[in-house]
Design a protein around this motif. Structure first.
Motif, PDB file in Angstrom:
ATOM      1  N   UNK A   3       0.832  -1.195   0.000  1.00  0.00           N
ATOM      2  CA  UNK A   3       0.000   0.000   0.000  1.00  0.00           C
ATOM      3  C   UNK A   3       0.865   1.242   0.000  1.00  0.00           C
ATOM      4  N   UNK A   4       0.295   2.307   0.415  1.00  0.00           N
ATOM      5  CA  UNK A   4       1.016   3.571   0.384  1.00  0.00           C
ATOM      6  C   UNK A   4       2.117   3.584   1.428  1.00  0.00           C
ATOM      7  N   UNK A   5       3.118   4.450   1.184  1.00  0.00           N
ATOM      8  CA  UNK A   5       4.241   4.556   2.100  1.00  0.00           C
ATOM      9  C   UNK A   5       3.734   5.022   3.461  1.00  0.00           C
ATOM     10  N   UNK A   6       4.238   4.440   4.514  1.00  0.00           N
ATOM     11  CA  UNK A   6       3.810   4.814   5.863  1.00  0.00           C
ATOM     12  C   UNK A   6       4.893   4.423   6.849  1.00  0.00           C
ATOM     13  N   UNK A   7       4.646   4.742   8.082  1.00  0.00           N
ATOM     14  CA  UNK A   7       5.600   4.389   9.133  1.00  0.00           C
ATOM     15  C   UNK A   7       5.716   2.893   9.290  1.00  0.00           C
ATOM     16  N   UNK A   8       4.629   2.184   8.988  1.00  0.00           N
ATOM     17  CA  UNK A   8       4.675   0.724   9.126  1.00  0.00           C
ATOM     18  C   UNK A   8       5.657   0.118   8.133  1.00  0.00           C
ATOM     19  N   UNK A   9       5.685   0.629   6.885  1.00  0.00           N
ATOM     20  CA  UNK A   9       6.624   0.092   5.917  1.00  0.00           C
ATOM     21  C   UNK A   9       8.053   0.394   6.324  1.00  0.00           C
ATOM     22  N   UNK A  10       8.267   1.600   6.864  1.00  0.00           N
ATOM     23  CA  UNK A  10       9.601   1.970   7.311  1.00  0.00           C
ATOM     24  C   UNK A  10      10.103   1.014   8.392  1.00  0.00           C
ATOM     25  N   UNK A  11       9.214   0.692   9.313  1.00  0.00           N
ATOM     26  CA  UNK A  11       9.596  -0.239  10.369  1.00  0.00           C
ATOM     27  C   UNK A  11       9.853  -1.639   9.817  1.00  0.00           C
ATOM     28  N   UNK A  12       9.052  -2.046   8.838  1.00  0.00           N
ATOM     29  CA  UNK A  12       9.266  -3.353   8.219  1.00  0.00           C
ATOM     30  C   UNK A  12      10.656  -3.424   7.566  1.00  0.00           C
ATOM     31  N   UNK A  13      11.029  -2.358   6.869  1.00  0.00           N
ATOM     32  CA  UNK A  13      12.345  -2.325   6.211  1.00  0.00           C
ATOM     33  C   UNK A  13      13.456  -2.416   7.255  1.00  0.00           C
ATOM     34  N   UNK A  14      13.299  -1.692   8.364  1.00  0.00           N
ATOM     35  CA  UNK A  14      14.317  -1.729   9.425  1.00  0.00           C
ATOM     36  C   UNK A  14      14.422  -3.137  10.028  1.00  0.00           C
ATOM     37  N   UNK A  15      13.263  -3.799  10.189  1.00  0.00           N
ATOM     38  CA  UNK A  15      13.255  -5.159  10.754  1.00  0.00           C
ATOM     39  C   UNK A  15      13.996  -6.118   9.834  1.00  0.00           C
ATOM     40  N   UNK A  16      13.700  -6.040   8.521  1.00  0.00           N
ATOM     41  CA  UNK A  16      14.346  -6.935   7.557  1.00  0.00           C
ATOM     42  C   UNK A  16      15.842  -6.656   7.488  1.00  0.00           C
ATOM     43  N   UNK A  17      16.224  -5.359   7.513  1.00  0.00           N
ATOM     44  CA  UNK A  17      17.651  -5.029   7.500  1.00  0.00           C
ATOM     45  C   UNK A  17      18.359  -5.625   8.719  1.00  0.00           C
ATOM     46  N   UNK A  28      -4.288   1.788  13.295  1.00  0.00           N
ATOM     47  CA  UNK A  28      -4.837   0.446  13.182  1.00  0.00           C
ATOM     48  C   UNK A  28      -3.996  -0.383  12.208  1.00  0.00           C
ATOM     49  N   UNK A  29      -3.557  -1.558  12.645  1.00  0.00           N
ATOM     50  CA  UNK A  29      -2.702  -2.410  11.830  1.00  0.00           C
ATOM     51  C   UNK A  29      -3.530  -3.427  11.060  1.00  0.00           C
ATOM     52  N   UNK A  30      -3.015  -3.759   9.842  1.00  0.00           N
ATOM     53  CA  UNK A  30      -3.654  -4.768   8.998  1.00  0.00           C
ATOM     54  C   UNK A  30      -2.607  -5.793   8.601  1.00  0.00           C
ATOM     55  N   UNK A  31      -3.057  -6.855   7.993  1.00  0.00           N
ATOM     56  CA  UNK A  31      -2.134  -7.909   7.568  1.00  0.00           C
ATOM     57  C   UNK A  31      -1.097  -7.378   6.584  1.00  0.00           C
ATOM     58  N   UNK A  32      -1.494  -6.419   5.740  1.00  0.00           N
ATOM     59  CA  UNK A  32      -0.554  -5.865   4.756  1.00  0.00           C
ATOM     60  C   UNK A  32       0.648  -5.191   5.412  1.00  0.00           C
ATOM     61  N   UNK A  33       0.497  -4.781   6.663  1.00  0.00           N
ATOM     62  CA  UNK A  33       1.590  -4.119   7.357  1.00  0.00           C
ATOM     63  C   UNK A  33       2.695  -5.082   7.777  1.00  0.00           C
ATOM     64  N   UNK A  34       2.519  -6.379   7.497  1.00  0.00           N
ATOM     65  CA  UNK A  34       3.521  -7.384   7.855  1.00  0.00           C
ATOM     66  C   UNK A  34       4.004  -8.186   6.645  1.00  0.00           C
ATOM     67  N   UNK A  35       3.494  -7.870   5.465  1.00  0.00           N
ATOM     68  CA  UNK A  35       3.801  -8.669   4.280  1.00  0.00           C
ATOM     69  C   UNK A  35       5.287  -8.654   3.952  1.00  0.00           C
ATOM     70  N   UNK A  36       5.933  -7.501   4.048  1.00  0.00           N
ATOM     71  CA  UNK A  36       7.351  -7.391   3.706  1.00  0.00           C
ATOM     72  C   UNK A  36       8.209  -8.291   4.600  1.00  0.00           C
ATOM     73  N   UNK A  37       7.821  -8.370   5.875  1.00  0.00           N
ATOM     74  CA  UNK A  37       8.548  -9.244   6.811  1.00  0.00           C
ATOM     75  C   UNK A  37       8.368 -10.697   6.415  1.00  0.00           C
ATOM     76  N   UNK A  38       7.130 -11.092   6.117  1.00  0.00           N
ATOM     77  CA  UNK A  38       6.848 -12.471   5.735  1.00  0.00           C
ATOM     78  C   UNK A  38       7.578 -12.844   4.443  1.00  0.00           C
ATOM     79  N   UNK A  39       7.674 -11.891   3.526  1.00  0.00           N
ATOM     80  CA  UNK A  39       8.341 -12.163   2.261  1.00  0.00           C
ATOM     81  C   UNK A  39       9.816 -12.475   2.478  1.00  0.00           C
TER      82      UNK A  39
END
Length: 771
Positions: free
Chosen positions: A50-64, A87-98
């Motif tokens: 989805x759109x860029x957000x703080x959740x994606x930023x955190x996902x990138x930091x987690x993967x790094x 509010x969190x959704x499943x999409x906010x964790x997809x990058x980690x799962x990938x």
């Protein structure tokens, strides 16, 4: 890499819920087919965001962080992601799962899954497939079911496995591991049968083109309809050679063997290899470990016989499982024999073997042997064996041994747990021996010890349990420290109130007992009232203590009021209740009503105990009622209630006070004989054992030998022998047939038992009074 076990909900259930929302329900087998399809398909799966957000930023930091191996940082960032305000959704964790699916990283997948479960975040299709891919590639499906204690899921995986894949010894070893961890010994034994059959057939593993062995977990499915528990598996020309089976019935400790077991042994030897023998030993060891947990000595013995037949050399781990499975049934002596066998084979026992043996020795109060075994433990991850030794020290009243053990625990840097502190309060909370009263010096020392134990608890982050608080309160009560007793009661109330834990009647009962013993009547009444006002329902023990307290203050009215409350709360009078009421009546010299209550207790099915009889004997002797005392002696003898030293004291003193000295000596001798045995035939045997060496001996060491009997915890026998020796020294003839005594015959002539048809009970009465 060690696998971190994370408690999760049933994997199958979660997937079922997720799929049912989109595709409808399907069984575990169909889901497993989806897992295989996902793993064997090559190609990339495009997952959008989805759109860029703080959740994606955190996902990138987690993967790094995961890529750099900084797992602690990744876990911390994951918690930050879960705690953001939006509010969190499943999409906010997809990058980690990938990332976890590509790596694969099944452990972090499960950590993320747990967070989503806690935050009640539902799975979407992308997360679902990526998570499954990570778990499959990481080989964690089976372990996940085991961690969830989901035996049915393991059985589903087994059915799917034998339906679509060829058997190999590595996979069977994993299934045996799973079944044993879930305590399914029957399935584990049947799987072991298939493993041995594979060893006999020679079809152990699949050979690659390069000549390497590998486990064909994802090979081409081979259709088969065999299931766990089927009579045999299709293994080739040697499928009939599997000629043993296990009996999982613990009542039969012998392995069921057919005539061809030796042939089975010989065929297995033809296919021996280092790998095969290791895997077989691992599986048998897993089964022995499960036998230890289930205390199934019979099956453990069968497994040891099987290892011998198959030519498998037991390892230290093998003996560890076998010893721990054996000693609960056969005792520590059987375990010590196994240690001797290991020593002869130059095998070093595991720390868990020594610890388990030490626990059994502690339970048998063999402190020397238990201490020797603990001294051999070089490392221990849990204080359980040390706690068992402390408990034995408490039972044997040997706190000095406990001090040495605590030093050993500190040397091993073994942190105590709450069970350790529970025993420490019991061992060191009070200073005086059981037969001594507390004084100012002992009270000061006692409170210092309690504070020291509590400081160590705080240092190790351990909070009081109910038992530790109970032992602490008992110690204060034993020392007579009523002020500190009430202070710690309030501490307990506040502590357990803050943790939403029910304080319970036992703690209040300990306080009430100590206050009553210290004759703090007003405090006891106040605690009892507070207990009821706070909603704590007194139990039978509470009521009996308070009724007994009424005998101390000689208040019959209060006692009857408590009996009424007791009945309203659903508790019926017990022998202890009648004893307390009779004590009050005796204080008022109302012997007739006391004896009526004694008859009522018998009529209602409560057998009067020694304490009740001694209570009446004491008061009857004090009031000079020899007739009542003799009446009770006859009743005791006819009810086969053996006397104790207190009985001897009450009867002897009553006769002496009335000037009947010869009768007092004769009664003392008879009662001492009855303390040893109330049967003349057994007393004749005891005469041979004790008369010459203890009672009539002129040896100066005779008294020392009797005192040794006392030290060996046979107090009644020691007192009886001392009484008889005293009678002999004073010149009274010793008869080992007390029922022929003139005193006894006189009692039987004056009193007799008769059956009362009116209330269907038996009564002892003076002759001529029955009418």
């Amino acid at each position: 890499m060690n696998r971190v076990r994370i408690p999760l909900r049933s994997f199958a259930d979660t997937l079922c819920k997720s799929k049912s929302r989109e595709y409808g329900r399907s069984n575990v087998t169909r889901r497993l087919e989806s897992f295989r399809t996902l793993v064997t398909i090559n190609g990339n799966v495009f997952l959008g965001y989805g759109e860029e957000s703080i959740t994606k930023s955190l996902q990138v930091q987690i993967v790094d962080a995961l890529r750099l191996g900084e797992r602690r940082k990744a876990s911390s960032l994951l918690l930050d992601l879960g705690n953001i305000s939006q509010s969190l959704k499943a999409d906010d964790f997809v990058y980690i799962f990938k990332h976890c699916a590509r790596s694969p990283d099944p452990l972090f997948v499960m950590e993320t899954w747990r967070l989503m479960e806690e935050k009640e975040i539902g799975f979407n299709k992308k997360c679902y497939f990526l998570m499954v891919r990570a778990l499959c590639k990481g080989g964690y499906l089976e372990e996940l079911a085991v961690w969830q204690q989901d035996l049915s899921a393991v059985h589903e995986i087994w059915k799917d496995y034998i339906k679509h894949y060829s058997l190999n010894i590595i996979s069977l070893q994993k299934f045996i591991w799973s079944f044993t961890r879930l305590n399914d010994l029957k399935s584990a034994c049947e799987t072991l049968q298939h493993m041995v059959a594979l060893g006999i057939s020679g079809k152990l593993l699949v050979m690659t083109g390069e000549g390497r062995l590998y486990s064909s977990r994802l090979d081409i499915p081979i259709p088969s309809k065999c299931e766990l528990g089927s009579p045999k598996m299709k293994l080739g020309e040697n499928d009939q050679s599997l000629a043993f089976k296990f009996s999982t019935d613990t009542s039969n400790s012998n392995i069921e063997k057919s005539k061809s077991v030796n042939a089975t042994n010989g065929m297995l030897k033809n296919y021996k290899s280092l790998l095969v023998m290791k895997v077989l030993r691992w599986s048998v060891n897993d089964l022995l470990r499960a036998c230890a947990q289930a205390r199934d000595y019979g099956l453990a013995e069968q497994l040891m016989v099987l290892m011998q037949k198959l030519g498998l050399r037991p390892s230290s781990r093998t003996y560890d499982g076998f010893v721990r499975a054996t000693i609960p049934t056969r005792g520590f002596s059987a375990g010590m024999k196994m240690l001797k066998v290991m020593e002869e084979r130059n095998m070093k026992p595991h720390a868990s073997t020594l610890a388990a043996l030490s626990v059994q020795c502690s339970r048998a109060l063999e402190l020397d042997l238990a201490e020797t075994l603990l001294d051999q433990v070089c490392e221990c991850s849990h204080p359980y064996p040390y706690n068992a030794f402390l408990r034995a020290c408490d039972t044997m009243d040997q706190p000095e041994r406990a001090v040495k053990l605590l030093a050993k625990m500190r040397q091993l840097k073994l942190q105590p747990d709450i069970r350790t502190y529970e025993q420490l309060f019991s061992l060191f909370g009070n200073v005086n021996a059981p037969y001594e009263e507390g004084n100012i010096l002992s009270q000061v020392d006692s409170i210092k010890r309690i504070k020291a134990i509590e400081m160590d608890m705080a240092k190790n982050g351990v909070q009081h349990s109910h038992l530790s608080m109970k032992n602490l309160l008992k110690a204060l009560g034993a020392e007579g420290m009523t002020r500190e007793l009430l202070q710690y009661l309030h501490v307990a109330e506040n502590l357990f109130c803050h943790t939403n834990t029910y304080l319970g009647e036992p703690i209040y009962n300990i306080v009430l007992h100590s206050l009553i013993k210290a004759e703090e009547s007003h405090m006891a009444i106040e605690i009892f009232k507070n207990m009821k006002s706070c909603g704590f329902r007194p139990n039978a023990v509470t009521y009996n203590m308070m009724i007994d307290y009424c005998s101390t203050i000689r208040c019959l009215k209060s006692a009857y009021a408590l009996v009424s409350m007791m009945l309203r709360d659903g508790f019926y009078p017990e022998t202890m209740t009648y004893t307390a009421l009779i004590k009050i009546l005796l204080e008022y010299k109302n012997f007739d009503e006391a004896l009526n209550l004694l008859d009522q207790a018998s009529f209602e099915g409560y057998q009067p105990d020694l304490l009740l009889y001694n209570t009446i004997l004491k008061k009857a002797g004090e009031k000079g009622r020899i007739d009542i005392m003799e009446f009770i002696i006859v009743r005791m003898h006819q009810d086969k209630v053996q006397p104790d030293p207190s009985t001897c004291h009450h009867v002897f003193s009553a006769y002496v006070d009335r000037g009947f000295n010869n009768t007092a000596m004769e009664a003392l001798q008879v009662l001492s004989m009855w303390m040893i045995s109330d049967e003349d035939s057994k007393l004749e045997e005891k005469k041979i054992e004790f008369e010459d060496d203890f009672v009539l001996s002129e040896d100066l060491e005779a008294e020392s030998r009797i005192l040794q009997v006392f030290k060996d915890s046979d107090e009644y026998l020691a007192v009886a022998l001392l009484n008889l020796r005293w009678c002999a020294i004073l010149g009274f003839p010793i008869s080992w047939s007390p029922n022929q005594s003139q005193w006894v015959r006189g009692l039987m002539d004056n009193y007799y038992y008769y059956y009362d048809d009116d209330d269907n009970s038996t009564r002892t009465v003076l002759r001529g009074v029955a009418s």
